[in-house]
Design an enzyme around this catalytic site. Structure first.
Site, PDB file in Angstrom:
ATOM      1  N   SER A 145       0.840  -1.193   0.000  1.00  0.00           N
ATOM      2  CA  SER A 145       0.000   0.000   0.000  1.00  0.00           C
ATOM      3  C   SER A 145       0.881   1.251   0.000  1.00  0.00           C
ATOM      4  CB  SER A 145      -0.961  -0.043   1.190  1.00  0.00           C
ATOM      5  OG  SER A 145      -1.949   0.959   1.105  1.00  0.00           O
ATOM      6  N   ASP A 312      -9.051  -4.497  -6.542  1.00  0.00           N
ATOM      7  CA  ASP A 312      -8.530  -3.318  -5.836  1.00  0.00           C
ATOM      8  C   ASP A 312      -8.865  -2.062  -6.640  1.00  0.00           C
ATOM      9  OD1 ASP A 312      -7.067  -1.351  -4.517  1.00  0.00           O
ATOM     10  OD2 ASP A 312      -5.285  -2.595  -4.286  1.00  0.00           O
ATOM     11  N   HIS A 345      -8.430  -3.983  -1.888  1.00  0.00           N
ATOM     12  CA  HIS A 345      -7.109  -3.498  -1.484  1.00  0.00           C
ATOM     13  C   HIS A 345      -6.630  -4.147  -0.199  1.00  0.00           C
ATOM     14  CE1 HIS A 345      -3.695  -0.877  -1.163  1.00  0.00           C
ATOM     15  NE2 HIS A 345      -4.083  -0.453   0.020  1.00  0.00           N
TER      16      HIS A 345
END
Length: 366
Positions: A145, A312, A345
């Site tokens: 991330s 995502d 995600h």
């Protein structure tokens, strides 16, 4: 319970990319495993926005870490083989220096006097920590991330300092959708009257703003597919509802409210604003000329694993492919893994068996 965190003092003053400096700043970090005599088996983990350095349990702190099922003896990142380091991000509020800490020049919290923070600063602070441990070249740098963006900043600013790289659900530059979401999250905090231009306290805390920011985040961290599968249009039982005509009615609303309640007092709002903005500012293309592809091509690693998730929406699969192609263009051997995890995600925190299998398989080749 004892505290497993260690503290590393950054160079003082520590210069910041966009101007200003930090005096007496430090990073909180934890380690697992044993560093080899050759100092060549180190894995450094750069985290997302909110995690602490406590990625997994250890003898000093047996509480579960945020990646508990991934790291440890015999686990996917096997600490019988690897020496694992995880630091709390510079600018955070989980032990490392950030806006919530005391400014030595005034004796008061930095608040908005904290210098403008970039992910390049995060990367440089992490590099100082690694070097302080006597590690000239990491065996592997792992970022997920926001941490994946910080990892790219680390690689481009410190060429030759990493042998292999694992990139998870990240981006070489912030894209409009992600910027828009994070902008709304910051706006929710700043519009809360209790934020008071950063001058809040426990009695006057921007809880409503932080709650909305967290809910927006959770919505984008998962996929619409998962929301349908988990909650559909199921309503709360009548005894669970409040009398307010616009009160929470659906289970998905209750779920988001619960997430927000657990988060709002556990993360400092000013730190959230600084790290969120740093994510939006990040653009690998700033490192030289020729755009993102040219910048990726300048990164020097031998091997790389790039993992993305089809569901995502915050860091789409196309950006993972762009990273893989860019690293491959400079001669790196790159494994690209596209997972169909429904969790979006957040899958790297939830779908441990599939992410773990890909990571363990890659580490076995190093």
């Amino acid at each position: 319970m004892s505290d497993a965190r260690r503290w590393f003092a950054l160079s003082s003053p520590f210069p910041m990319k966009r101007g200003g400096e930090l005096v007496g700043a430090h990073l909180a970090y934890e380690t697992w495993g044993t560093l080899s005599a050759e100092r060549d088996n180190a894995i450094f983990i750069l985290t997302g926005l909110s995690p602490s350095a406590h990625a997994a349990s250890n003898a000093d702190d047996p509480s579960p870490g945020w990646w508990e099922d991934m790291i440890g003896p015999g686990k996917y990142i096997d600490t019988n083989q690897w020496f694992v380091i995880c630091a709390n991000t510079l600018g955070s509020c989980k032990g490392s220096t950030g806006p919530a800490d005391t400014n030595p020049a005034t004796g008061q919290p930095y608040r908005l006097d904290f210098p403008e923070l970039t992910l390049e600063d995060v990367a440089n602070a992490s590099h100082e920590l690694v070097r302080s441990l006597g590690i000239e070249r990491l065996g592997c740098l792992l970022g997920n991330s926001m941490g994946g963006m910080s990892a790219l900043a680390y690689l481009v600013q410190h060429p030759g300092s990493v042998r292999a790289h694992i990139s998870i659900s990240t981006a070489p530059q912030a894209q409009p959708f992600a910027i828009a979401i994070r902008s709304l999250q910051r706006e929710a905090i700043r519009l809360d009257p209790n934020w008071n231009n950063g001058h809040y306290d426990d009695a006057h805390y921007p809880e409503a703003g932080m709650s909305i920011a967290r809910k927006l985040g959770v919505i984008t961290y998962r996929s619409a597919m998962e929301w349908v599968g988990r909650f559909a249009r199921i309503r709360l039982d009548s005894e669970q509802r409040e009398e307010d005509p616009f009160a929470v009615e659906f289970q998905i609303e209750s779920y988001l409210a619960g997430h927000a309640r657990r988060f709002v007092r556990s993360f400092d709002p000013n730190c959230y604003l600084y790290l969120s903005r740093a994510s939006d500012w990040f653009d690998l293309a700033e490192h030289g000329t020729g755009g993102v592809e040219a910048a990726l091509k300048r990164i020097d690693v031998e091997r790389a694993l790039v993992i993305g998730v089809e569901t995502d929406i915050l860091f789409p699969l196309s950006q993972q492919q762009q990273i893989a192609d860019g690293l491959r263009a400079n001669g790196a051997t790159v494994d690209f893994v596209a997972l169909d995890s429904p969790q979006g995600h957040d899958a790297f925190l939830v779908d441990i068996p599939r992410f773990g299998a890909a990571i363990a398989g890659f580490l076995a080749t190093l």
